[in-house]
Design an enzyme around this catalytic site. Structure first.
Site, PDB file in Angstrom:
ATOM      1  N   LEU A   1      28.563  27.549  35.314  1.00 18.00           N
ATOM      2  CA  LEU A   1      29.498  28.038  36.345  1.00 18.00           C
ATOM      3  C   LEU A   1      30.800  27.274  36.212  1.00 18.00           C
ATOM      4  CD1 LEU A   1      27.547  27.923  39.746  1.00 18.00           C
ATOM      5  CD2 LEU A   1      28.335  29.984  38.567  1.00 18.00           C
ATOM      6  N   HIS A   2      31.908  27.949  36.110  1.00 17.01           N
ATOM      7  CA  HIS A   2      33.184  27.209  36.149  1.00 17.01           C
ATOM      8  C   HIS A   2      34.378  28.055  36.586  1.00 17.01           C
ATOM      9  CE1 HIS A   2      33.817  29.185  32.297  1.00 17.01           C
ATOM     10  NE2 HIS A   2      35.080  28.859  32.381  1.00 17.01           N
ATOM     11  N   ARG A   3      34.194  29.365  36.796  1.00 14.95           N
ATOM     12  CA  ARG A   3      35.327  30.207  37.203  1.00 14.95           C
ATOM     13  C   ARG A   3      35.841  29.751  38.558  1.00 14.95           C
ATOM     14  NH1 ARG A   3      35.099  32.945  32.897  1.00 14.95           N
ATOM     15  NH2 ARG A   3      37.087  31.947  32.526  1.00 14.95           N
TER      16      ARG A   3
ATOM     17  N   ASP B   1      29.078  32.492  34.431  1.00 14.06           N
ATOM     18  CA  ASP B   1      30.311  33.220  34.723  1.00 14.06           C
ATOM     19  C   ASP B   1      31.309  33.053  33.565  1.00 14.06           C
ATOM     20  OD1 ASP B   1      31.217  30.617  35.062  1.00 14.06           O
ATOM     21  OD2 ASP B   1      31.642  30.827  37.207  1.00 14.06           O
TER      22      ASP B   1
END
Ligand code: UD1
Length: 364
Positions: A206-208, A284
């Site tokens: 996850l990093h968006r 993501d």
């Protein structure tokens, strides 16, 4: 012919590696490699240069982090002197990060032709910083290499001449195929984090900003992933941005208490092993949607849209968004053996960079 090749952030490194290799093997073409310094931590940069055998950058602009404006402007100012000193025949940029648009913008102002690798991808979501970077970079590029056929329709729909567009296939998959035999077994990566389990697991990334910068969305995702982890242990390499958001929101401890294995950002070969052996990947990321398709591993994409529709049409990807019910349902389909079979997209064959370099020689 002399081209300046630009990299800046983690997802650029696996795209540039096969291009640098193909250029080195080609007579009549030479490349100068510029690293903007957008990503600079050892885990976000050095390990990729080392594992992917990318030559040390000829120039490191050392810009580091900042607001998007600061980062983009600093790259532009520093990159201009590089072009003044080198006077290349073209500037080659890859992907959709801030370094991509910043360097393309400097080149176009100086009248230097721009080559964009991975052109024409569109999520249709202009709230994504990468979508703006893609649209603008493509508008000012002279030669555009695409990874899937739908990209041409996106480009011509924006008024870009079809003659400038070449379908090349996917350089990210060149790198995947080249390194697959060197993938680090998942068990050793898990063991390095103190997790000696060897059974099935799901991989999570996850990093968006749309997922991690908004505390409510982040908490909702964490909650449903903790639920799923009671059925399938999860392994979670954590991006620096996400690490700090989880800490701010007090969520890191909840993940650890739930038995989810948190890892620092992983090297390319470690990620390859973790992806290849996973029962399912929750992500993501853009690139991971492609890599899971190439590996035939089910991917559940925690975003409302994808700029890589071929991973859904042809590959193993399901784009489900951040609604807990939709995520649970997608996981249940995988758990119950109803996951998508998937097949290899056209041109994802390990030879995209060679096709790009051939076209460069013909067209520059
Ligand atoms: C960038 C790209 C994104 C890509 C992602 C992959 C843009 C707009 N976004 O997002 O498309 O998917 O890279 O990682 O270009 N940080 C470190 N060490 C580093 C780099 C960053 O700790 O080496 C931290 C800093 O706190 C920084 C934050 O991560 O402020 C975000 O970094 P930044 O480069 O702005 O964007 P990413 O979220 O990494």
């Amino acid at each position: 012919r002399h081209i300046v090749c630009v990299v800046g952030a983690r997802p650029n490194f696996m795209k540039i590696a096969p291009i640098m290799r193909a250029v080195a093997a080609t007579e009549g073409l030479r490349a100068t490699l510029v690293h903007t310094g957008q990503h600079y931590d050892a885990a976000m940069k050095a390990s990729f240069f080392e594992q992917l055998h990318i030559p040390e950058p000829d120039v490191d602009l050392g810009v580091g982090s900042g607001s998007h404006t600061e980062q983009t402007a600093n790259i532009m100012l520093r990159f201009e002197s590089v072009l003044n000193a080198h006077q290349p025949d073209a500037v080659l940029v890859v992907g959709d990060v801030n370094s991509t648009i910043a360097c393309a913008l400097v080149a176009v102002k100086k009248g230097i032709p721009i080559v964009h690798v991975e052109a024409g991808l569109r999520s249709g979501d202009r709230a994504m910083p990468e979508e703006i970077n893609r649209i603008l970079t493509d508008q000012i590029s002279d030669l555009l290499f695409t990874t899937e056929r739908t990209a041409l329709t996106n480009l011509t729909g924006e008024g870009i001449a079809a003659e400038k567009v070449v379908f090349a296939g996917n350089v990210m998959i060149d790198t995947l195929m080249y390194n697959l035999s060197e993938a680090v077994p998942a068990a050793s990566t898990r063991a390095a984090a103190g997790n000696n389990a060897t059974g099935d697991y799901g991989l999570l990334t996850l990093h968006r900003p749309s997922n991690v910068d908004e505390p409510e969305t982040l908490a909702r995702l964490v909650q449903v992933l903790i639920e799923i982890s009671t059925e399938l242990p999860l392994v979670f390499p954590v991006h620096p941005r996400t690490r700090s958001r989880l800490a701010d929101a007090g969520l890191e401890a909840r993940l650890v208490d739930a038995g989810i294995t948190l890892l620092p950002p992983q090297g390319y070969r470690e990620m390859l092993g973790l992806m290849r052996e996973a029962r399912v990947v929750f992500t993501d990321s853009g690139g991971i949607q492609e890599e899971t398709t190439a590996l035939g591993v089910p991917c559940i994409t925690l975003r409302e849209s994808t700029e890589r529709p071929i991973t859904v049409e042809c590959g193993t990807n399901s784009v489900v968004g951040t609604d807990p019910a939709a995520i649970r349902e997608a996981w249940a389909a995988v758990r119950d053996g109803h996951d998508k079979a998937g097949r290899q997209p056209e041109g994802w064959d390990g030879h995209a960079a060679e096709r790009i370099v051939r076209a460069l020689l013909e067209r520059l």
